[in-house]
Every structure is written in structure tokens, then in C-alpha cells.
Design a protein around this motif. Structure first.
Motif, PDB file in Angstrom:
ATOM      1  N   VAL A  51      -2.751  -8.943  -8.911  1.00  0.00           N
ATOM      2  CA  VAL A  51      -2.392  -8.951  -7.500  1.00  0.00           C
ATOM      3  C   VAL A  51      -3.597  -8.471  -6.698  1.00  0.00           C
ATOM      4  CG1 VAL A  51      -0.817  -8.078  -5.736  1.00  0.00           C
ATOM      5  CG2 VAL A  51       0.008  -8.466  -8.068  1.00  0.00           C
TER       6      VAL A  51
ATOM      7  N   GLU B 182      -1.474  -9.758  -2.390  1.00  0.00           N
ATOM      8  CA  GLU B 182      -0.538  -8.659  -2.154  1.00  0.00           C
ATOM      9  C   GLU B 182       0.510  -9.080  -1.123  1.00  0.00           C
ATOM     10  OE1 GLU B 182      -2.505  -5.158  -0.806  1.00  0.00           O
ATOM     11  OE2 GLU B 182      -0.714  -3.890  -0.927  1.00  0.00           O
ATOM     12  N   GLY B 183       1.762  -8.720  -1.387  1.00  0.00           N
ATOM     13  CA  GLY B 183       2.846  -9.050  -0.470  1.00  0.00           C
ATOM     14  C   GLY B 183       3.586 -10.329  -0.820  1.00  0.00           C
TER      15      GLY B 183
ATOM     16  N   PRO C 268      -5.606  -7.240  -3.396  1.00  0.00           N
ATOM     17  CA  PRO C 268      -5.276  -6.521  -2.155  1.00  0.00           C
ATOM     18  C   PRO C 268      -5.698  -7.328  -0.931  1.00  0.00           C
ATOM     19  CG  PRO C 268      -7.164  -5.509  -3.260  1.00  0.00           C
ATOM     20  CD  PRO C 268      -6.657  -6.579  -4.180  1.00  0.00           C
TER      21      PRO C 268
ATOM     22  N   ALA D 249       7.302  -8.895  -2.888  1.00  0.00           N
ATOM     23  CA  ALA D 249       6.418  -7.952  -2.174  1.00  0.00           C
ATOM     24  C   ALA D 249       5.440  -7.316  -3.159  1.00  0.00           C
ATOM     25  CB  ALA D 249       7.245  -6.897  -1.449  1.00  0.00           C
ATOM     26  N   SER D 250       4.724  -8.145  -3.886  1.00  0.00           N
ATOM     27  CA  SER D 250       3.867  -7.641  -4.956  1.00  0.00           C
ATOM     28  C   SER D 250       2.786  -6.697  -4.427  1.00  0.00           C
ATOM     29  CB  SER D 250       3.241  -8.807  -5.709  1.00  0.00           C
ATOM     30  OG  SER D 250       2.491  -9.595  -4.829  1.00  0.00           O
ATOM     31  N   GLN D 251       2.390  -5.789  -5.300  1.00  0.00           N
ATOM     32  CA  GLN D 251       1.376  -4.785  -4.969  1.00  0.00           C
ATOM     33  C   GLN D 251       0.298  -4.809  -6.044  1.00  0.00           C
ATOM     34  OE1 GLN D 251       3.729  -1.237  -5.166  1.00  0.00           O
ATOM     35  NE2 GLN D 251       5.101  -1.859  -3.509  1.00  0.00           N
ATOM     36  N   PRO D 252      -0.920  -4.377  -5.716  1.00  0.00           N
ATOM     37  CA  PRO D 252      -1.966  -4.310  -6.757  1.00  0.00           C
ATOM     38  C   PRO D 252      -1.529  -3.525  -7.986  1.00  0.00           C
ATOM     39  CG  PRO D 252      -2.936  -4.034  -4.604  1.00  0.00           C
ATOM     40  CD  PRO D 252      -1.444  -4.056  -4.398  1.00  0.00           C
ATOM     41  N   ALA D 253      -0.655  -2.530  -7.827  1.00  0.00           N
ATOM     42  CA  ALA D 253      -0.169  -1.738  -8.963  1.00  0.00           C
ATOM     43  C   ALA D 253       0.725  -2.543  -9.905  1.00  0.00           C
ATOM     44  CB  ALA D 253       0.599  -0.517  -8.465  1.00  0.00           C
ATOM     45  N   ASP D 254       1.147  -3.722  -9.469  1.00  0.00           N
ATOM     46  CA  ASP D 254       1.945  -4.591 -10.339  1.00  0.00           C
ATOM     47  C   ASP D 254       1.065  -5.372 -11.307  1.00  0.00           C
ATOM     48  OD1 ASP D 254       4.044  -5.405  -7.516  1.00  0.00           O
ATOM     49  OD2 ASP D 254       4.372  -3.885  -9.066  1.00  0.00           O
ATOM     50  N   SER D 255      -0.239  -5.302 -11.136  1.00  0.00           N
ATOM     51  CA  SER D 255      -1.160  -6.024 -12.019  1.00  0.00           C
ATOM     52  C   SER D 255      -1.014  -5.496 -13.447  1.00  0.00           C
ATOM     53  CB  SER D 255      -2.599  -5.854 -11.541  1.00  0.00           C
ATOM     54  OG  SER D 255      -2.755  -6.374 -10.240  1.00  0.00           O
TER      55      SER D 255
ATOM     56  N   ARG E 282      12.349  -4.344  -6.867  1.00  0.00           N
ATOM     57  CA  ARG E 282      11.646  -5.568  -6.460  1.00  0.00           C
ATOM     58  C   ARG E 282      11.608  -6.619  -7.562  1.00  0.00           C
ATOM     59  NH1 ARG E 282       6.578  -5.097  -6.027  1.00  0.00           N
ATOM     60  NH2 ARG E 282       6.311  -3.051  -7.007  1.00  0.00           N
TER      61      ARG E 282
END
Lengths: 113, 113
Positions: free
Chosen positions: B111, B15-16, B113, B79-85, B61
Motif C-alpha cells: 500500500v 492508500e485509502g 502512501p 480504506a487500506s493503509q501502508p501498515a496493511d502491507s 476493515r
């Protein structure tokens, strides 16, 4: 706004039985319509597309057929299902005269036993 | 025949960090190229479209680049987030007169966490 509907959401059918999946689009006129199949863990395979009523282009030879009886209705059919027809079936539409952005329906998961 | 290649192996990042996904094609250059996101059991959702005369396109993003010399498009999520998985699909459009897209098989992004 435009919406696309597919039904049923899931279907379990015996080998040799017929199939009819329906897709309808609201909020647009004369859309391009598409049927895709996605096997588990695989990419999208284009099956059929249509640029107008009664106009169907087939991408791969198989025991499936498609029809477009009305402007915003697209139907995927089979007379006799095979085991290999199992998969996730997706309908999509794009603006008339364009194949740019495609908008997908929720899909139908078909299991042939 | 035209080939579209996406890394079939899943991409795992923290993440990030910035995720970078690759889409390579052979032979002819596409008139434009689209990126879609697909979540499990759902239809693909359009994200970005880049034309052959554009080097880069951004949306929040997301950033897409298009290099016609390398025959490659890169898709970046900063700035990837787990929701981008999800699985990300590329779809180049070639000026062949065929009124349909061809999708790559997709790359799954995870992604952590």
C-alpha cells in the motif's frame, strides 16, 4: 493466555552437521502441533504434524524427523543437514481436536553452509 | 490433487483504496477457509475464517467472501493503509480426514502512501 516459543531464532550450520529445533506451547493442553518450512520468497510447506504425544505424521519424505516427547513440546531434528535444508522453520499449534485457527511461533531461520 | 492458487504477483495500491485478493481452489469445496497475514521474517497471523455455508464475513476493515460455485474466496481490505502491507495467505480446509491445513503461496500487498 497461550504462547508459543521457538529457539533458536537463527542458526548457521555446516553441511553434514546435526540439527535440533525446539518448540514449546504454554497455556493449553493436548494441542495439535505442526512444523512448516518456508524457503525464501515461497509458500509454507508442511513438514510434520502431531495430534498427541508420540504421534507424528510426516508430509514429505526428507532427511528431517520430528518428535513429541511431551504434550506441549515438539522437536525437529536431522542427523545430517543438506544445503537444501536452509529456510525459515515455523512451529504452530491449534486446539485439540480442531485444525481451525493455527497460531505460529516466531520461527527459526536456518542457514546451511 | 487439490490445488490452491493465489496471485503470485504483488498487488500495489494507493492508500485509502480497497485491496482485493483472490484465492482459487480446484476440485472439492473446502469445509471452511481461513486468511492469514504474514510480515517479513515473522510467522503468519490468523485474520478471518469463513465456513462453506457463509457468503461473507467481516472484521473491522476486512471482508471475506466465499463462492463455492466459482471455487473462490475474495479478501478485501477497505480504506487500506501502508501498515496493511504484508503477504496474505489463504488456507482452505477440505474434509479429507487429514488433520492439517494447506496454505496457498500468498499474495504480497503493497500500500503506497
Amino acid at each position: 493466555s497461550q504462547t508459543i516459543h521457538q529457539w533458536p531464532a537463527t542458526l548457521v550450520q555446516p553441511v553434514g552437521s546435526p540439527l535440533s529445533l525446539e518448540c514449546t506451547v504454554e497455556g493449553t493442553s493436548n494441542p495439535n502441533l505442526y512444523w512448516y518450512r518456508q524457503a525464501a520468497g515461497r509458500g509454507l510447506q508442511l513438514l510434520f504434524y502431531s495430534v498427541g504425544i508420540g504421534q507424528i505424521s510426516s508430509e514429505v519424505p526428507q532427511n528431517l524427523s520430528a518428535s513429541r516427547p511431551q504434550d506441549r513440546q515438539f522437536i525437529l531434528s536431522s542427523k545430517k543437514l543438506l544445503l537444501s535444508d536452509s529456510g525459515f522453520y515455523l512451529c504452530a499449534w491449534s486446539e485439540a481436536g480442531s485444525m481451525e485457527t493455527q497460531y505460529f511461533g516466531p520461527g527459526t531461520r536456518l542457514l546451511v553452509l | 490433487s487439490q490445488k490452491i492458487e493465489q496471485n503470485s504477483e504483488a498487488l500495489n495500491i494507493q492508500e485509502g483504496k480497497t485491496a482485493t485478493l483472490t484465492c482459487n481452489y480446484t476440485n472439492y469445496s473446502p469445509a471452511y477457509l481461513q486468511w492469514y497475514r504474514q510480515d517479513p521474517g515473522r510467522g503468519p497471523v490468523f485474520l478471518l475464517l469463513i465456513r462453506e455455508n457463509e457468503k461473507e464475513k467481516r472484521k473491522e476493515r476486512l471482508k471475506v467472501t466465499f463462492d463455492t460455485t466459482l471455487k473462490q474466496s475474495l479478501f478485501h481490505i477497505t480504506a487500506s493503509q501502508p501498515a496493511d502491507s504484508a503477504t496474505y495467505l489463504c488456507a482452505p480446509t477440505f474434509d479429507t480426514g487429514r488433520r492439517a491445513l494447506t496454505f496457498g503461496s500468498g499474495t504480497r500487498l503493497q500500500v503506497q502512501p
